[in-house]
Each structure stands twice: as structure tokens, then as C-alpha cells.
Design an enzyme around this catalytic site. Structure first.
Site, PDB file in Angstrom:
ATOM      1  N   ALA A   1       0.807  -1.225   0.000  1.00 29.40           N
ATOM      2  CA  ALA A   1       0.000   0.000   0.000  1.00 29.40           C
ATOM      3  C   ALA A   1       0.837   1.270   0.000  1.00 29.40           C
ATOM      4  O   ALA A   1       0.326   2.349  -0.278  1.00 29.40           O
ATOM      5  CB  ALA A   1      -0.944  -0.004   1.195  1.00 29.40           C
TER       6      ALA A   1
ATOM      7  N   LYS B   1       5.607   2.178  -5.966  1.00 26.66           N
ATOM      8  CA  LYS B   1       6.841   1.365  -5.981  1.00 26.66           C
ATOM      9  C   LYS B   1       6.638  -0.066  -6.476  1.00 26.66           C
ATOM     10  O   LYS B   1       7.402  -0.550  -7.320  1.00 26.66           O
ATOM     11  CB  LYS B   1       7.466   1.340  -4.582  1.00 26.66           C
ATOM     12  CG  LYS B   1       8.696   0.452  -4.480  1.00 26.66           C
ATOM     13  CD  LYS B   1       9.466   0.653  -3.214  1.00 26.66           C
ATOM     14  CE  LYS B   1       8.726   0.165  -1.996  1.00 26.66           C
ATOM     15  NZ  LYS B   1       9.559   0.262  -0.781  1.00 26.66           N
TER      16      LYS B   1
ATOM     17  N   ARG C   1      11.035   6.809  -1.350  1.00 25.39           N
ATOM     18  CA  ARG C   1      12.467   6.830  -1.650  1.00 25.39           C
ATOM     19  C   ARG C   1      12.774   6.521  -3.129  1.00 25.39           C
ATOM     20  O   ARG C   1      13.895   6.628  -3.583  1.00 25.39           O
ATOM     21  CB  ARG C   1      13.210   5.852  -0.723  1.00 25.39           C
ATOM     22  CG  ARG C   1      13.243   6.320   0.719  1.00 25.39           C
ATOM     23  CD  ARG C   1      13.613   5.208   1.692  1.00 25.39           C
ATOM     24  NE  ARG C   1      12.457   4.380   2.048  1.00 25.39           N
ATOM     25  CZ  ARG C   1      12.472   3.404   2.948  1.00 25.39           C
ATOM     26  NH1 ARG C   1      13.594   3.109   3.598  1.00 25.39           N
ATOM     27  NH2 ARG C   1      11.385   2.697   3.219  1.00 25.39           N
TER      28      ARG C   1
ATOM     29  N   ASN D   1      -4.171  -0.618 -45.292  1.00 21.77           N
ATOM     30  CA  ASN D   1      -5.274  -1.177 -44.501  1.00 21.77           C
ATOM     31  C   ASN D   1      -6.172  -0.105 -43.897  1.00 21.77           C
ATOM     32  O   ASN D   1      -7.228  -0.398 -43.398  1.00 21.77           O
ATOM     33  CB  ASN D   1      -4.723  -2.070 -43.392  1.00 21.77           C
ATOM     34  CG  ASN D   1      -3.829  -1.324 -42.430  1.00 21.77           C
ATOM     35  OD1 ASN D   1      -3.127  -0.397 -42.835  1.00 21.77           O
ATOM     36  ND2 ASN D   1      -3.846  -1.706 -41.182  1.00 21.77           N
TER      37      ASN D   1
HETATM   38  C1  UD1 Z   1      10.390  -2.980   6.712  1.00 21.08           C
HETATM   39  C2  UD1 Z   1      10.510  -3.458   8.162  1.00 21.08           C
HETATM   40  C3  UD1 Z   1      11.989  -3.657   8.502  1.00 21.08           C
HETATM   41  C4  UD1 Z   1      12.614  -4.624   7.533  1.00 21.08           C
HETATM   42  C5  UD1 Z   1      12.379  -4.194   6.075  1.00 21.08           C
HETATM   43  C6  UD1 Z   1      12.789  -5.311   5.149  1.00 21.08           C
HETATM   44  C7  UD1 Z   1       8.651  -2.452   9.366  1.00 21.08           C
HETATM   45  C8  UD1 Z   1       8.240  -1.374  10.297  1.00 21.08           C
HETATM   46  N1  UD1 Z   1       9.936  -2.473   9.042  1.00 21.08           N
HETATM   47  O1  UD1 Z   1      11.031  -1.699   6.633  1.00 21.08           O
HETATM   48  O2  UD1 Z   1      12.125  -4.157   9.822  1.00 21.08           O
HETATM   49  O3  UD1 Z   1      14.001  -4.735   7.783  1.00 21.08           O
HETATM   50  O4  UD1 Z   1      10.988  -3.922   5.835  1.00 21.08           O
HETATM   51  O5  UD1 Z   1      12.710  -4.938   3.804  1.00 21.08           O
HETATM   52  O6  UD1 Z   1       7.836  -3.250   8.989  1.00 21.08           O
HETATM   53  N2  UD1 Z   1       3.380  -0.783   3.517  1.00 21.08           N
HETATM   54  C9  UD1 Z   1       2.007  -0.765   3.508  1.00 21.08           C
HETATM   55  N3  UD1 Z   1       1.356   0.104   4.328  1.00 21.08           N
HETATM   56  C10 UD1 Z   1       2.010   0.942   5.168  1.00 21.08           C
HETATM   57  C11 UD1 Z   1       3.414   0.920   5.178  1.00 21.08           C
HETATM   58  C12 UD1 Z   1       4.071   0.043   4.337  1.00 21.08           C
HETATM   59  O7  UD1 Z   1       1.368  -1.518   2.781  1.00 21.08           O
HETATM   60  O8  UD1 Z   1       1.320   1.679   5.887  1.00 21.08           O
HETATM   61  C13 UD1 Z   1       4.082  -1.715   2.622  1.00 21.08           C
HETATM   62  C14 UD1 Z   1       4.997  -1.028   1.628  1.00 21.08           C
HETATM   63  O9  UD1 Z   1       4.300  -0.720   0.434  1.00 21.08           O
HETATM   64  C15 UD1 Z   1       6.086  -2.053   1.411  1.00 21.08           C
HETATM   65  C16 UD1 Z   1       6.114  -2.823   2.722  1.00 21.08           C
HETATM   66  O10 UD1 Z   1       4.905  -2.540   3.392  1.00 21.08           O
HETATM   67  O11 UD1 Z   1       5.746  -2.926   0.356  1.00 21.08           O
HETATM   68  C17 UD1 Z   1       7.303  -2.430   3.593  1.00 21.08           C
HETATM   69  O12 UD1 Z   1       7.234  -1.048   3.870  1.00 21.08           O
HETATM   70  P1  UD1 Z   1       8.536  -0.150   3.839  1.00 21.08           P
HETATM   71  O13 UD1 Z   1       8.136   1.234   4.158  1.00 21.08           O
HETATM   72  O14 UD1 Z   1       9.294  -0.382   2.612  1.00 21.08           O
HETATM   73  O15 UD1 Z   1       9.331  -0.753   5.104  1.00 21.08           O
HETATM   74  P2  UD1 Z   1      10.888  -0.711   5.387  1.00 21.08           P
HETATM   75  O16 UD1 Z   1      11.259   0.643   5.856  1.00 21.08           O
HETATM   76  O17 UD1 Z   1      11.628  -1.245   4.231  1.00 21.08           O
HETATM   77 CA    CA Z   2      11.032  -1.804   2.159  1.00 17.60          CA
END
Ligand code: UD1
Ligand code: CA
Length: 474
Positions: free
Chosen positions: A23, A35, A28, A400
């Protein structure tokens, strides 16, 4: 990784559902595109995760979408996935909670995957699930060790090595940041306990988000066991947050696919520059030259050769097909022993029967070309049906489009079209007919007729010499 792999439905996969978090916007990436839809080796990033769920035989897969939800839905509609919407992105715990309603009454295990962690192998996820079941854990997660763990949640363990908690980079102390074991963001939970714990997660101190890893200490403190599975190859745990990580993941994936193809008998002259989609298949003794791109669900038979710089998308090629340099082939079907290119463009709906030759600078669209027919040079074949052993001379155009609608051209078996002819559709050239070079054909040509669709030639005897003489006088 093999697309032909059979789907697993036996235990432990039969009582397993999956939630895929997707979601977030992906700030970044600095992109107008959400993404998880960024292409990775020819497929949206998240498709790699969903295809894995399919291969593993997961009972139901729930995608949590929010940012550009409609776009994600449209892009993934063909995959076996149900969507739940997280209207406001309040963190990964909040994301998973959105699936609670859809999984009401489900007592089994649930995999929680991330749309931005697409390089997991089936074997690693199978090991996650079997470890979870064998150890009777309430939660099991994948960890790995990274020389530079920047950006990931760090794994905190007690002095005896037992799992304690995960701390996110932004919330970590300098000492915690030195921990090199990280959270891959891939988990297996008992569904009812997961949802109960999710309701108890509090916003984080710094970012005020609801963090999924916070359920782990909640489950642990309630007496549950937390197990971990270490990914030996840290590349499997690569999370994509930036364009640089996207490129890194693409390189890993490309190499993985090319290694699998080579192991199965495909020659890649320059493995580093060959791009083959994870969903494509290539038969044995096929040779791929440098800078070849095989995209989507393309299926290439055995003994084929694809020369440098050609791109083939969502197409089927039979056996012993030669594609010379610089061709683009999209949503087309090419039977055995055809030869294409160099620099040919087969647009969607091109269907070449056996032993067809489509040569230099030829464009084909929505057309069938019958067995043994030849369209060797500089031609446009659009909305046409060509029979068998037809020969189309250089520079022939099927006209065509009249500016308002598209019309069909039919060329029957063994017809011969002289060079630089315009076939103004709708029009039919009968079996065995000959069209004189340079003709503009606007009416049906009966079988075995010769059609002259051009002005008669007039020769003026001696006129050239006369002109030279008179000009010479001046
Ligand atoms: C997350 C983990 C981290 C881990 C890393 C691995 C958490 C808090 N942290 O960090 O411990 O090392 O992944 O890659 O979980 N998303 C939603 N809704 C939201 C927020 C995020 O659906 O409200 C989804 C994003 O689209 C993404 C995934 O969850 O696909 C991970 O979110 P992201 O913000 O990338 O987390 P990281 O900071 O990478
Ligand atoms: Ca991530």
C-alpha cells in the site's frame, strides 16, 4: 524459479494464506509510479511475490493496496489475488490489519510478505513455513546477515541468542545499529494470534507508525515462541526502497534466470547482457546472442537462434526459428523453422505459420502468413491473411487504413506480388495470381490473373539523344 513447476497443494501449504503488503507509495523511489509496480526484469516488482505464492499453492493471497490502488488492481488483475485497501498508510502493522476481515474465521497459518522484497526463493519460504510448523512457533521470521545493514530493522537477541525484538533503524541506538542481523520483512504467523496482537501495537516513538515487527515481542511476552530462519544468501532478502536497489535486484534476478536456462541447455553468448523474464521459457539448444531481451510470458522452442539486440515480448516461437539482429516481436506466434529479420517488427496478432520468412525492415500486424510464404524486404503487412507459398516483393504495402476504418487484405496461396505495390484494402488477390511491380491494386484480382495496376510505359525512340543535342547547343 521454473515457470513450469507444478503447484504444491499438499501439507503444509494447504492451510496457508498469504498477505502481501503493497500500500505504500515508496517515497524513496522519487517516482510518479507506486513502488510495487516498478518493472523488475520485465514484470511489476510485486508480481514476483504473487507468482511465488501461486507456485507454493497458497490457498488465498490478499494484496494490501492503498497508494494508486486502482493502478495496482489493473496491473495485477490477471493473478490469483484478492485486494484489501489500506486507505491511509499508517505502517506495516496497520497494513496487515486490513486483511483481518477477509480472513475472519481462518485458523491456519498466514505468510506475511512484502511487495518490495521480490527475490525470495521458493525454498526459503518453504523452509520458513516448515520451521514455523515444526517448532510450533507463534511467529517465525526470515533474517539474514548484511555487511552494511543500513535501512533495515535490526534483530535484537538476549545473551543466550533467543529472539527478543526488532528495532527499526530510525529508532535504534548507535550500538543497536551495529547489529548486522536484519529483518527481511518476511514472516509466518498463526492467523488468530497475529490479528489479536496487531490490535495491541502502539505507534512507534519517532515516526509514530504502527510497526508490524512490534507484534513479535507482544506474542513472545504472551508466552509464544518466536522462531527465526536465516537466509544464507542475503540477496534473497533484498528489500527495494531506492532505484539503486531496484537495479541491484534486477541484476540478481537476471543472472538467476540465465543460470537456470544455461543449466537446462540454452547457450547465452554473453550472460551478463541477456535479459530473460522469470516467466519466459527457452528450449534446449537455443542460442541467445548479446543484448537480447525476452520479456513477459514468452515461450521459445528448441534449436532457435536469437541474434543481438532483439526484443521478444509475450510471444510463442516454435523450434529452429531464427531471429536476426534488431527485431521487435510482440504478442505474436511463430511456428517452426521461420526466419525473421534483421530489423523486422512483428506487432500484436502476427501469426507466422511454418517456414515463413519475414525479412529486413518488414512490419507485420494482426495478420496470418501461411506456410512457406516469403515477405523478404521493406514491406507492411497489416490486417492481412496470406495463404501458403505467397511471395511478396520488396516495398509492398497493404493499405489497410482509409483514414476512418481498418480493412482486410487477402492474398491466396501461391500469389506473387511484384515489388513496390500498394494493395488498397479491402481487397483480395486470388490463388496463383500475379501483381505487376509498381501496381496500385484497388479491385479484386481473380485466381491466376495478372494485374497491371500502373500506367503503361511509353518509349519515345531517339528522344534522349535529341534532348542531349538541343541542350548541348545552348
Ligand atoms: C520494513 C521493516 C523492517 C525490515 C524491512 C525489510 C517495518 C516497520 N519495518 O522496513 O524491519 O528490515 O521492511 O525490507 O515493517 N506498507 C504498507 N502500508 C504501510 C506501510 C508500508 O502496505 O502503511 C508496505 C509497503 O508498500 C512495502 C512494505 O509494506 O511494500 C514495507 O514497507 P517499507 O516502508 O518499505 O518498510 P521498510 O522501511 O523497508
Ligand atoms: Ca522496504
Amino acid at each position: 524459479m521454473s515457470p513450469t513447476r507444478t503447484v504444491k497443494t499438499g501439507p503444509p501449504m494447504q492451510d496457508l494464506c498469504a498477505i502481501v503488503m503493497a500500500a505504500g507509495q515508496g517515497t524513496r523511489m522519487h517516482s510518479d509510479l507506486v513502488k510495487v509496480l516498478h518493472p523488475l526484469n520485465g514484470l511489476p516488482m510485486i508480481s514476483h511475490v504473487l507468482e511465488m505464492c501461486r507456485r507454493l499453492g497458497v490457498k488465498r493471497t490478499l494484496g494490501v493496496i492503498g497508494y494508486q490502488a486502482e493502478r495496482v488492481r489493473d496491473a495485477l488483475g490477471v493473478l490469483p489475488v484478492e485486494f484489501v485497501v489500506q486507505a491511509e498508510q499508517r505502517g506495516t502493522a496497520h497494513a496487515v490489519l486490513q486483511a483481518e476481515g477477509a480472513l475472519q474465521g481462518f485458523e491456519g497459518n498466514v505468510l506475511v510478505l512484502s511487495g518490495d522484497v521480490p527475490l525470495l526463493s521458493d525454498a526459503l519460504v518453504e523452509r520458513l513455513v516448515t520451521t514455523h510448523i515444526k517448532t510450533r512457533a507463534h511467529a517465525t521470521l526470515v533474517t539474514t546477515r548484511l555487511a552494511s545493514p543500513h535501512g533495515y530493522g535490526r534483530i535484537l537477541r538476549d545473551p543466550r541468542g533467543a529472539f527478543r525484538a526488532i528495532v527499526e533503524e530510525v529508532e535504534a541506538t548507535p550500538a543497536q545499529r551495529r547489529v548486522t542481523e536484519i529483518n527481511a520483512g518476511i514472516y509466518c504467523f498463526r492467523a488468530p494470534r497475529l490479528f489479536a496482537a496487531l490490535h495491541r501495537v502502539k505507534p512507534s516513538a519517532v515516526k509514530k507508525e504502527l510497526y508490524l515487527p512490534e507484534v513479535l515481542p507482544i506474542l513472545r511476552k504472551a508466552g509464544g515462541r518466536i522462531a527465526t530462519v536465516l537466509a544464507e544468501d542475503p540477496r534473497e532478502a533484498l528489500g527495494i526502497n531506492t532505484r539503486a536497489e531496484l537495479a541491484e535486484a534486477a541484476a540478481v534476478l537476471r543472472r538467476r534466470v540465465v543460470d537456470r536456462l544455461m543449466a537446462a541447455g540454452v547457450t547465452c553468448l554473453d550472460p551478463a547482457s541477456v535479459h530473460v523474464s522469470s516467466l519466459a521459457s527457452v528450449g534446449r539448444d537455443t542460442t541467445l546472442y548479446p543484448n537480447v531481451q525476452i520479456e513477459g510470458r514468452t515461450c521459445i522452442g528448441g534449436g532457435c537462434t536469437v541474434h543481438a539486440g532483439s526484443r521478444i515480448r509475450d510471444s510463442r516461437l516454435g523450434n529452429r526459428v531464427t531471429v536476426l539482429d534488431g527485431c521487435v516481436i510482440v504478442e505474436s506466434e511463430i511456428a517452426d523453422d521461420c526466419a525473421i529479420g534483421p530489423y523486422a517488427h512483428l506487432r500484436p496478432g502476427s501469426h507466422l505459420k511454418r517456414k515463413v520468412k519475414v525479412g529486413n525492415f518488414v512490419e507485420v500486424k494482426k495478420s496470418v502468413i501461411g506456410e512457406g510464404s516469403k515477405v523478404p524486404h521493406l514491406t507492411y503487412v497489416g490486417d492481412a491473411t496470406l495463404g501458403e507459398r505467397v511471395n511478396v516483393g520488396a516495398g509492398t504495402i497493404t493499405c489497410n487504413y482509409d483514414g476512418f476504418a481498418k480493412h482486410r487484405t487477402i492474398i491466396e496461396d501461391e500469389a506473387f506480388i511484384g515489388s513496390n505495390s500498394s494493395l488498397v484494402a479491402p481487397v483480395k488477390i486470388g490463388r496463383g495470381a500475379i501483381v505487376a511491380a509498381g501496381s496500385a491494386i484497388t479491385q479484386e484480382v481473380p485466381p491466376d490473373a495478372v494485374a497491371f495496376g500502373r500506367a503503361m510505359q511509353a518509349n519515345k525512340e531517339g528522344r534522349a539523344a535529341e534532348i542531349r543535342r538541343t541542350r548541348g547547343k545552348k
